[in-house]
Design a protein around this motif. Structure first.
Motif, PDB file in Angstrom:
ATOM      1  N   HIS A   1      12.750 -18.214  20.889  1.00  0.00           N
ATOM      2  CA  HIS A   1      13.380 -19.366  21.554  1.00  0.00           C
ATOM      3  C   HIS A   1      12.435 -20.055  22.549  1.00  0.00           C
ATOM      4  O   HIS A   1      12.443 -21.282  22.686  1.00  0.00           O
ATOM      5  CB  HIS A   1      14.640 -18.872  22.281  1.00  0.00           C
ATOM      6  CG  HIS A   1      15.430 -19.942  22.944  1.00  0.00           C
ATOM      7  ND1 HIS A   1      16.178 -20.851  22.241  1.00  0.00           N
ATOM      8  CD2 HIS A   1      15.591 -20.261  24.257  1.00  0.00           C
ATOM      9  CE1 HIS A   1      16.768 -21.680  23.094  1.00  0.00           C
ATOM     10  NE2 HIS A   1      16.421 -21.348  24.319  1.00  0.00           N
TER      11      HIS A   1
ATOM     12  N   HIS B   1      10.989 -23.948  22.607  1.00  0.00           N
ATOM     13  CA  HIS B   1      11.043 -24.938  23.703  1.00  0.00           C
ATOM     14  C   HIS B   1       9.670 -25.603  23.877  1.00  0.00           C
ATOM     15  O   HIS B   1       9.581 -26.821  24.054  1.00  0.00           O
ATOM     16  CB  HIS B   1      11.452 -24.266  25.015  1.00  0.00           C
ATOM     17  CG  HIS B   1      12.934 -24.256  25.262  1.00  0.00           C
ATOM     18  ND1 HIS B   1      13.675 -25.415  25.330  1.00  0.00           N
ATOM     19  CD2 HIS B   1      13.805 -23.233  25.478  1.00  0.00           C
ATOM     20  CE1 HIS B   1      14.947 -25.108  25.574  1.00  0.00           C
ATOM     21  NE2 HIS B   1      15.053 -23.789  25.655  1.00  0.00           N
TER      22      HIS B   1
ATOM     23  N   SER C   1      14.298 -23.409  32.171  1.00  0.00           N
ATOM     24  CA  SER C   1      15.616 -23.497  31.549  1.00  0.00           C
ATOM     25  C   SER C   1      16.625 -22.728  32.391  1.00  0.00           C
ATOM     26  O   SER C   1      16.336 -22.334  33.519  1.00  0.00           O
ATOM     27  CB  SER C   1      15.562 -22.957  30.123  1.00  0.00           C
ATOM     28  OG  SER C   1      15.391 -21.565  30.164  1.00  0.00           O
ATOM     29  N   GLY C   2      17.808 -22.520  31.815  1.00  0.00           N
ATOM     30  CA  GLY C   2      18.828 -21.784  32.551  1.00  0.00           C
ATOM     31  C   GLY C   2      18.499 -20.303  32.639  1.00  0.00           C
ATOM     32  O   GLY C   2      18.911 -19.621  33.571  1.00  0.00           O
ATOM     33  N   GLY C   3      17.760 -19.803  31.664  1.00  0.00           N
ATOM     34  CA  GLY C   3      17.443 -18.378  31.638  1.00  0.00           C
ATOM     35  C   GLY C   3      15.994 -18.058  31.949  1.00  0.00           C
ATOM     36  O   GLY C   3      15.664 -16.905  32.242  1.00  0.00           O
TER      37      GLY C   3
ATOM     38  N   GLY D   1      16.944 -23.222  36.609  1.00  0.00           N
ATOM     39  CA  GLY D   1      18.233 -23.758  36.158  1.00  0.00           C
ATOM     40  C   GLY D   1      19.391 -22.914  36.670  1.00  0.00           C
ATOM     41  O   GLY D   1      20.450 -23.428  37.044  1.00  0.00           O
TER      42      GLY D   1
ATOM     43  N   ASP E   1      22.552 -24.004  38.789  1.00  0.00           N
ATOM     44  CA  ASP E   1      23.899 -23.688  38.302  1.00  0.00           C
ATOM     45  C   ASP E   1      24.712 -22.921  39.356  1.00  0.00           C
ATOM     46  O   ASP E   1      25.902 -23.160  39.538  1.00  0.00           O
ATOM     47  CB  ASP E   1      23.825 -22.867  37.003  1.00  0.00           C
ATOM     48  CG  ASP E   1      23.264 -23.679  35.826  1.00  0.00           C
ATOM     49  OD1 ASP E   1      23.289 -24.922  35.904  1.00  0.00           O
ATOM     50  OD2 ASP E   1      22.799 -23.070  34.852  1.00  0.00           O
TER      51      ASP E   1
ATOM     52  N   GLY F   1      22.900 -28.247  36.700  1.00  0.00           N
ATOM     53  CA  GLY F   1      21.756 -29.163  36.752  1.00  0.00           C
ATOM     54  C   GLY F   1      22.144 -30.631  36.617  1.00  0.00           C
ATOM     55  O   GLY F   1      21.857 -31.437  37.508  1.00  0.00           O
TER      56      GLY F   1
ATOM     57  N   GLU G   1      22.134 -33.512  39.555  1.00  0.00           N
ATOM     58  CA  GLU G   1      21.306 -34.716  39.387  1.00  0.00           C
ATOM     59  C   GLU G   1      22.129 -35.989  39.631  1.00  0.00           C
ATOM     60  O   GLU G   1      21.683 -36.901  40.323  1.00  0.00           O
ATOM     61  CB  GLU G   1      20.693 -34.727  37.984  1.00  0.00           C
ATOM     62  CG  GLU G   1      20.119 -36.085  37.603  1.00  0.00           C
ATOM     63  CD  GLU G   1      18.895 -36.008  36.715  1.00  0.00           C
ATOM     64  OE1 GLU G   1      18.946 -35.263  35.723  1.00  0.00           O
ATOM     65  OE2 GLU G   1      17.906 -36.698  37.012  1.00  0.00           O
TER      66      GLU G   1
ATOM     67  N   GLY H   1      15.617 -26.969  29.428  1.00  0.00           N
ATOM     68  CA  GLY H   1      16.745 -27.795  29.863  1.00  0.00           C
ATOM     69  C   GLY H   1      16.542 -28.521  31.185  1.00  0.00           C
ATOM     70  O   GLY H   1      16.928 -29.680  31.337  1.00  0.00           O
TER      71      GLY H   1
ATOM     72  N   ASN I   1      15.610 -33.238  34.032  1.00  0.00           N
ATOM     73  CA  ASN I   1      15.818 -33.758  35.392  1.00  0.00           C
ATOM     74  C   ASN I   1      14.788 -34.829  35.761  1.00  0.00           C
ATOM     75  O   ASN I   1      13.578 -34.594  35.724  1.00  0.00           O
ATOM     76  CB  ASN I   1      15.737 -32.580  36.373  1.00  0.00           C
ATOM     77  CG  ASN I   1      16.074 -33.003  37.768  1.00  0.00           C
ATOM     78  OD1 ASN I   1      15.214 -33.435  38.524  1.00  0.00           O
ATOM     79  ND2 ASN I   1      17.350 -32.894  38.112  1.00  0.00           N
TER      80      ASN I   1
ATOM     81  N   THR J   1      16.963 -29.674  26.226  1.00  0.00           N
ATOM     82  CA  THR J   1      18.008 -28.645  26.184  1.00  0.00           C
ATOM     83  C   THR J   1      18.037 -28.031  24.780  1.00  0.00           C
ATOM     84  O   THR J   1      17.458 -28.585  23.835  1.00  0.00           O
ATOM     85  CB  THR J   1      19.385 -29.264  26.529  1.00  0.00           C
ATOM     86  OG1 THR J   1      19.374 -30.638  26.153  1.00  0.00           O
ATOM     87  CG2 THR J   1      19.679 -29.182  28.009  1.00  0.00           C
ATOM     88  N   ASP J   2      18.735 -26.898  24.662  1.00  0.00           N
ATOM     89  CA  ASP J   2      18.715 -26.147  23.408  1.00  0.00           C
ATOM     90  C   ASP J   2      19.112 -27.006  22.213  1.00  0.00           C
ATOM     91  O   ASP J   2      20.145 -27.677  22.237  1.00  0.00           O
ATOM     92  CB  ASP J   2      19.663 -24.937  23.514  1.00  0.00           C
ATOM     93  CG  ASP J   2      19.122 -23.891  24.472  1.00  0.00           C
ATOM     94  OD1 ASP J   2      17.949 -24.001  24.867  1.00  0.00           O
ATOM     95  OD2 ASP J   2      19.880 -22.963  24.818  1.00  0.00           O
TER      96      ASP J   2
HETATM   97  O1  KG4 Z   1      17.114 -24.882  27.795  1.00  0.00           O
HETATM   98  P1  KG4 Z   1      18.554 -24.841  28.103  1.00  0.00           P
HETATM   99  O2  KG4 Z   1      19.450 -25.807  27.352  1.00  0.00           O
HETATM  100  O3  KG4 Z   1      19.162 -23.430  27.864  1.00  0.00           O
HETATM  101  C1  KG4 Z   1      18.471 -22.238  28.154  1.00  0.00           C
HETATM  102  O4  KG4 Z   1      17.640 -21.826  27.316  1.00  0.00           O
HETATM  103  O5  KG4 Z   1      18.724 -21.712  29.259  1.00  0.00           O
HETATM  104  O6  KG4 Z   1      18.707 -25.084  29.672  1.00  0.00           O
HETATM  105  C2  KG4 Z   1      19.930 -25.109  30.338  1.00  0.00           C
HETATM  106  C3  KG4 Z   1      19.675 -25.341  31.820  1.00  0.00           C
HETATM  107  C4  KG4 Z   1      20.909 -25.195  32.691  1.00  0.00           C
HETATM  108  O7  KG4 Z   1      20.593 -24.372  33.805  1.00  0.00           O
HETATM  109  C5  KG4 Z   1      21.200 -26.618  33.143  1.00  0.00           C
HETATM  110  O8  KG4 Z   1      21.814 -26.686  34.438  1.00  0.00           O
HETATM  111  C6  KG4 Z   1      19.817 -27.231  33.151  1.00  0.00           C
HETATM  112  O9  KG4 Z   1      19.187 -26.684  32.019  1.00  0.00           O
HETATM  113  N1  KG4 Z   1      19.837 -28.692  33.059  1.00  0.00           N
HETATM  114  C7  KG4 Z   1      19.402 -29.516  34.041  1.00  0.00           C
HETATM  115  C8  KG4 Z   1      19.652 -30.836  33.585  1.00  0.00           C
HETATM  116  N2  KG4 Z   1      20.211 -30.772  32.343  1.00  0.00           N
HETATM  117  C9  KG4 Z   1      20.312 -29.444  32.044  1.00  0.00           C
HETATM  118  N3  KG4 Z   1      18.860 -29.253  35.243  1.00  0.00           N
HETATM  119  C10 KG4 Z   1      18.562 -30.293  36.017  1.00  0.00           C
HETATM  120  N4  KG4 Z   1      18.770 -31.590  35.673  1.00  0.00           N
HETATM  121  C11 KG4 Z   1      19.318 -31.900  34.485  1.00  0.00           C
HETATM  122  N5  KG4 Z   1      19.525 -33.170  34.148  1.00  0.00           N
END
Ligand code: KG4
Ligand code: ZN
Length: 352
Positions: free
Chosen positions: A131, A135, A156-158, A183, A187, A200, A204, A290, A294, A321-322
């Protein structure tokens, strides 16, 4: 040559159909003739993403068991939609790709089992994809000629990590978060303030007209000056400021507070990119994951790159994002390097 890719590692059910130019398709039939890289970017015929935000929002974060059940409900329709938007029948697919990990194990298993079933039935090869690699590869979909060595920041979130890509398909981990991902910090603060999930995008939106200098945050530093990140101190600092100032979601100072928090997260990330770039002297910079959606972070990243005289690349928001297109991109690069013609039904998912 047509590829169907699936992504179910967390809370997005996604399927994509990609087409590769003919010359590369031919190499896929000759296992001994391995070209070094893809010469042209694959064409994304469809990239369907179904978010589970509404399922998890009441809990302020992803509930793993609900995520895997939701993937099971959605996956057949999402694959059908990806094929129909691409104008392709399932029998025309030459190659399958699926995210193997890291991610939520139950969610990963849904995509993996579905992809195995399709590949087995249609007697076509199946590739498991990392994964995080996906990315990073999202960026090459729109910019196939990014110069190596490239320095990649994945947020990302993780995960929050820096990679050095000396050459195509080489990813050397330079630093990563020791606690929360960027992320995750966004969150958690959004959850604490009752702003909704995922944090996120909400932060924003609410921070848009705020003053990023209004609240005093210090840029977090790891004591040993390594290229690792740490966001738990920042998160604790933010919670302290919320309590001390009695901030609630309806407070008129909320926009200022969120802008200040967003700014410090962006600065902490870009500071480590700068430190890493000073060490490894890359030719280009990549920002992905993800959080790369921003605007403030994208701007700070581009500003730094301009000052440093480096080419900077950030995928368009939908590819940050994913999504399954990035999984297909990573798979095709590996397949072009070394075509495998078998379906490995022992392929297993991995959480970490
Ligand atoms: O890559 P992703 O879709 O999933 C993972 O692999 O984790 O990332 C998700 C993360 C979440 O923490 C979300 O809050 C953040 O990306 N995120 C953002 C924005 N859109 C998504 N953070 C800041 N600004 C954004 N516009
Ligand atoms: Zn991701």
């Amino acid at each position: 040559m047509l590829l169907l890719a699936l992504e179910t590692s967390c809370d997005e059910t996604s399927a994509a159909v990609l087409r590769v130019p003919e010359p590369i398709a031919k190499t896929g039939k000759v296992a001994s003739n391995c070209p070094p890289t893809l010469t042209a970017a694959p064409e994304v015929l469809s990239n369907v993403v179904l978010s589970q935000d509404e399922v998890h929002a009441p809990y302020g974060g992803v509930v793993p068991e609900l995520a895997s059940r939701q993937h099971i409900r959605s996956i057949t329709a999402i694959v059908g939609e990806a094929l129909s938007r691409a104008g392709v029948g399932i029998a025309e697919i030459d190659l399958y790709a699926v995210t193997q990990g890291p991610g939520l194990i139950g969610s990963l298993l849904v995509g993996l089992s579905f992809a195995k079933g399709l590949a087995y039935y249609h007697k076509k090869p199946l590739l498991g994809v990392d994964h995080l690699e996906a990315h990073l590869e999202a960026c090459f979909l729109e910019n196939p000629a990014i110069a190596h060595p490239a320095l990649g920041l994945l947020v990302s979130g993780g995960h929050t990590a820096l990679y050095l890509m000396d050459e195509p398909l080489s990813y050397k981990l330079l630093g990563r978060t020791r606690d929360d991902a960027a992320g995750e910090a966004l969150d958690k603060i959004a959850k604490f303030l009752g702003l909704g999930y995922p944090g996120g995008p909400v932060i924003e939106k609410l921070a848009k007209n705020g003053d990023p200098k209004a609240f005093p945050f210090a840029v977090p530093r790891t004591k040993d000056r390594s290229l690792d990140f740490s966001f738990s101190g920042l998160k604790t600092g933010a919670l302290k400021l919320i309590r001390e100032n009695g901030l609630t979601k309806d407070d008129p100072r909320l926009a200022d507070f969120l802008a200040s928090f967003e700014e410090i997260v962006a600065r902490a990330l870009v500071d480590q990119v700068r430190a890493a770039a000073d060490q490894v002297q890359p030719r280009s910079l990549i920002l992905c994951g993800g959080v790369a959606r921003n605007t403030r972070l994208r701007t700070r990243f581009q500003d730094y790159a301009r000052r440093a005289g480096l080419d900077a690349y950030v995928p368009s928001p939908k590819l940050c994002t994913d999504n399954a297109a990035m999984v297909g991109a990573a798979a095709l690069k590996r397949f072009a390097r070394c075509p495998t013609l078998s379906t490995d039904l022992d392929l297993d998912a991995f959480a970490r």
